[in-house]
Structure formats: C-alpha cells, structure tokens
Design an enzyme around this catalytic site. Sequence first.
Site, short mmCIF file in Angstrom:
data_model
loop_
_atom_site.label_atom_id
_atom_site.label_comp_id
_atom_site.label_asym_id
_atom_site.label_seq_id
_atom_site.Cartn_x
_atom_site.Cartn_y
_atom_site.Cartn_z
N GLU A 265 -26.25 -52.42 13.94
CA GLU A 265 -25.61 -51.26 13.35
C GLU A 265 -24.53 -51.66 12.34
OE1 GLU A 265 -24.65 -48.87 16.87
OE2 GLU A 265 -26.69 -48.06 16.83
N ASP A 344 -31.88 -46.54 24.03
CA ASP A 344 -30.43 -46.46 23.89
C ASP A 344 -29.85 -45.42 24.84
OD1 ASP A 344 -27.86 -46.61 23.02
OD2 ASP A 344 -28.22 -45.91 20.99
N GLU A 372 -22.73 -40.31 26.96
CA GLU A 372 -23.05 -40.02 25.55
C GLU A 372 -24.25 -39.08 25.40
OE1 GLU A 372 -23.77 -43.48 23.15
OE2 GLU A 372 -24.27 -42.29 21.38
O1 GCW Z 1 -25.77 -45.53 21.25
C1 GCW Z 1 -25.07 -46.18 20.27
C2 GCW Z 1 -23.82 -45.38 20.14
C3 GCW Z 1 -22.79 -46.12 19.34
C4 GCW Z 1 -22.55 -47.47 20.01
C5 GCW Z 1 -23.87 -48.23 20.06
C6 GCW Z 1 -23.75 -49.57 20.81
C7 GCW Z 1 -20.55 -48.78 20.12
O2 GCW Z 1 -24.12 -44.15 19.54
O3 GCW Z 1 -21.63 -45.35 19.34
O4 GCW Z 1 -21.58 -48.23 19.34
O5 GCW Z 1 -24.82 -47.47 20.74
O6 GCW Z 1 -24.08 -49.61 21.97
O7 GCW Z 1 -23.33 -50.55 20.21
#
Ligand code: GCW
Length: 648
Positions: A265, A344, A372
């Site tokens: 990311e 995720d 989340e």
């Molecule tokens: O699911 C995603 C989240 C991000 C997070 C990322 C991760 C910290 O939306 O906010 O970043 O995973 O786990 O690195």
Amino acid sequence: MKTNRDEYTAYNMWLQRGRRPDLPHFDVEGPDTCYFALRECLEGLERLNGTCKPAGSANAGVKLNIDKTLPPEGYRIDGGTQVVTINGADTNGLLYGVFAFLSELGRGGSYNQLSLSSAPAVSRRVINHWDNMTGAVERGYSGKSLFYRDNAFSYNPERIKDYARFLASVGINQLSINNVNVTAVSARLITEDLLPEVSKLAAIFRPYGIRLIISIDFESPKSLGRLETADPLDPSVERYWREAAELVYRHVPDLAGFLVKADSEFRGGPASIGRTQADGANVIARALAPFGGTVYWRCFVYNCTQDWRDTVTDRPKAAFENFYPLDGKFEDNVILQIKNGPSDFQVHEPNSPLFGRMNHTAQASEFQVTQEYTGQQIDLYGLAVQWQEFFDAPVSKDRITRELVGKEITAITAVGSAGDDENWTGGLLAQANLYAFGRLAWDPSLSARQLTEEWIGLTFGPDEALNPLTEMILASRGVYEKYNAPLGIGWMVNPGNHYGPSVDGYEYMKWGTYHRADTVAIGVDRTDKGTNLTAQYDPWVGAVYNSKETCPEGLLLFFHRLPYDYRLRSGKTLIQHIYDTHFEGAEDVEGFIETWDTLRPSLPEAAYQSVRNRLTLQLANAREWRDVVNTYFYRKTGIKDEKGRLIH
Ligand code: GCW
C-alpha cells in the site's frame, strides 16, 4: 452470590470492583522478587471486596512463590482452606497466576478448592497499535490514541498503567506502539529525538511483563540516515540498521523488536529496488539479533494498483506468491506476520494458504480486534467465533491450524481496539473481543463460549439471568454475516470508511477486491479452472475448496463463480439465499434488541443504555445492508423474492 452492581464502571472492563464482598481478608506474602505480583494480588483482592471492608483479622492467606520447574511464564495454583499458593515459573508466570486466581474469584469461584495450572501456547502474544502520533488511530473506533497528541507523546501514566494491567490480566506480553503506516514523525521513534520518550513508556509496561515493539520505516536509511539508498544488500544500509539498533537498545534494552510493513500500500520495500522480502527482513534482523530483538515482517504484500479489467491477477494469491518461495531464507529472528485470511480481515475468509506450508520460517497469525470490516464497534460482533474457526481449519488431511501453534506459529498478534474512550473500546460489548483475543493467544483451544462466559462473569457478575447474552454474542458473527456480503465474497462496503453497504463500491477500483456480479452469475472462480488459488493450499485442503460440493458453504462465493439459480445444500437457490439471509439478518438484530431489553434488570443501567444505543444504530445499518444488497441483486437479475417481500 451477592455482588455489588453499584460499583460497576465501563472503565474497569473485566476487572470490576465489588464482585466479592463476601471474601475474607487475605494476608499476601512472598519473597522480595515477587513484590510487584504481590502488590497486584493485594490490590486485586481489595478490588473484589470493593467498598465493603472485609471483616477484622486475616483468616486466609496467599503465598507467592517462584517455581523454576514450571514451563516459561506458566503458573500453578494450589488452593487450601488456610493458604492458597500461587507458583509462577518467573515474574510473568507469577503475575499471570495472580490474575488467574483473581479471575476465578471474580467469577464466583472458591479459593480453597482451587487447583489450576497453565502455560502459554506461544511466547509472543502481541497487540499492534495503529496509532498515529497526531493522536488519530487508523481504523480506530474508540476515540483517540492512548499515547499521542499533536505529533508528540502525551498520555496519562495512570491510564497507561491500567491498560497494561488489563492486557497482562489476559496474558498479552508485547505491544507495538505506532501504526505500521509509519509517518515522517513516527519514523523518528528510533532516533535520539523520541527514544527517551519510548523508554518512559516502556517503563510503565515493563512491570506488567509487556515489552514494546516499534513499527519502523524500511526507507529510514534514506530519510533519516541520509543515505542514497535503502538497498538491504548495500553495506552502508547494513551499517545504518546496526547503528540504529544499538541506539534503540541503549534506550530500551528489552525492546521486543521492530514491526515492518514494506512493499505494501504505497510503502517502500525491498521489491521496489529488486531485492527479495528475505533480503529486506534479514538486514534488519541481523542488526537486532545481538540484542535478542525480533523482526515482525508483514506478508500483506499485494498489488494495490490493479486494473479491474485484469482478470488474471488475483489479490488473495499475493502473499503466498511473494513469500512461499522464500521459505527457509529468513534469519532465525524474523517472524512473518500473516493476516488470518488471504484477503483482508473480511467477515468470512479461508485461512491464509501460508499457514501450514512454510515449515522453515517462523510465523505470526495476525487478527483484527478493532472491527474495521466487522461493524466498527457499533455492530455487535463476537470475534472469538471467527478466531476459533481459524484455529479449527484444516491445514492438511490430518492436521488443523491449532496444531501449528507453538511450532510454526510462534506469535499470535492482533490489531488492538483500545483508545481514549471512557470504556476503552467504543462499544462496551467490544471489550469482550479484547478479552478473548488475549486469552486465545494464551490458549487457542479455549472455546468461544467459554471465553464469552468468562468475560460476562467478570464484567457483569456471574448471573444465570445473563445467559441469553452469551448466546447473543456467540450468534452475532453469524447475524452480521447474514446482512453483509454473501457467502464469503467479502467487501461490498463503502470505500474509505468501510462501514455500511456499497455493493459496487470497490468494483471498478484498483484495490483488487472484485465480485464481478453480472446478470447471471457472481464470484471469482478461484479453482483450478480459474485463478487456481486453491492450488496454494495443501492438496487435500485445496481439493476440498476446489469442489462446489465439498467447499464449506460460507466460503462458496470466495472460491467459486456461481449462477444465481445455483442450488445450495439447503435446496434454496443462491439468489433466494441472498434475499432470505438479508431479511433474516435485520430481523435477528431486532431480536438482539428484544433480548437486551429483557436483560435490563440484571445489568448496570449505564451499561444497558450504552449498548442499547449501539444496537439501535446496528439495526439501522442492518436494514440499510438488507435493502441495498437485495435491491442490487433484484435489479441485476430481475428474479423475484419467492416470498414476495418488499425489495426496493
Ligand atoms: O485493511 C487495510 C486497512 C488499512 C491498513 C492495512 C494494513 C494499516 O484498511 O488501514 O493499514 O489494511 O493492514 O496494513
């Protein structure tokens, strides 16, 4: 048993006051080395008595003792009418013994017949904070950071001490203090600027047996060390990390290690300069090794700029593709930190295919206590049920994931949920998830039911009238799943904040999270006829997922692309299943509210009210999901609900 409900506060979570006004006065004794545990024991007993002062002179005793023959961090409690002896393998073990003793008493147990012994399944039981130094918490739903404000450390030491006590009481022994998305400011946590502050924080956690972890930026050799490169094979970079480690350990000699999100990311990492994940992790690991530090290297590495028209790239395959070929290439003090599932933190995923297939590399399973994608501490969601499913999942024909714990899986980690809200976790019932995570990291064979009963017993007192609450928490994951994305397909959330429905929210985006619904079918074929994700699993497990007939139904749309008239095991068509579950999900939430209302006489009024408010919000959310999802599929397919209910 009479408990003093008036002393309840949400702040005290599962360590409530006044639970046992009936207890006698205890004398607590032990050698000097046990001083800290001794004090916690005394305070804990006082807490249980509450304002009700125990009668007169001592009539029972607790003796603390170090017994080095016990397994590391383990304890043994021998009850007795006169004296209860708590033996700990070491100071941590003793503290855990004290908390186990207090937990038994808090749930109404008797001290004289107590006989308990336990030791943790893994030596690393970790909470990761995604706290930014601004004070904001990434994916936090419990207020602001416990540690920071305005780009500086800022906290109430008493509150941190209370937090440490809660974590220790469920066996947590490591804590990362900053977001894995490291900023220019938090990158400096490993420099002279901020290390004195890290050291002060570490001192608060230390007596509770909790060691800190710092999330670091892979690019620090450039940004902080003023080097041209962060190339892990460059000698100047090797030197940079060695010097950084020396400095860090001078300030915090017992730091547990570094946590790294690299090549993920938009973060820098070894891949961006043509090096492997092993090269990247190892250079840092070699620097930490002399100090006994660990590198937690996250496997959340995937292409987050995918073209939605590309049907070959399949995001859940990425972690395995990146890391499996490197098995055995990591230094001994590297632990690969792997999210529980290949996507995720979705509501229902299979386990990551890496678990059970990397025999020469230490692994950590990473869960998400912060909710989340699972209701953001507004919607009730008992995560223990889902974690249990993880540990019960097969890794081969004759082995389940739980059997890897203590062997390949040497750490159990989770993104934490605590913030500066008065009740720590935003939603009050979300405290149960923080509790359950710690207990499961200690002993993954504990059942979700047992953990839920423990938490309720400690929080609201052992009271049979509260049994429906146990059922409600245990059912909550299934209920949430009903009104969310169907059968393991995931996402369908509002992009960005990840709360509430948006079926196509991510469908034409770059994140690789597609459901590919058209007018006849939905899903990504991940079998050997499709992206072949199933081949990443052990052959026996892969074959189970590969076939529609044997694939667990909750994962059907994770692995298969199916027409809407596909018949499920229930005999229902897929489309009818989507309609039915979405109507049911919202009705079940109405049921939660009815149940909660019947429990009111057995609950502290403030607790009743605060949960009632969240349940009302949950009901609105469930109805929104129901109507958006059902309408979406009705409009796509033109297939009517068999029961003729209102679809907009
Ligand atoms: O699911 C995603 C989240 C991000 C997070 C990322 C991760 C910290 O939306 O906010 O970043 O995973 O786990 O690195």
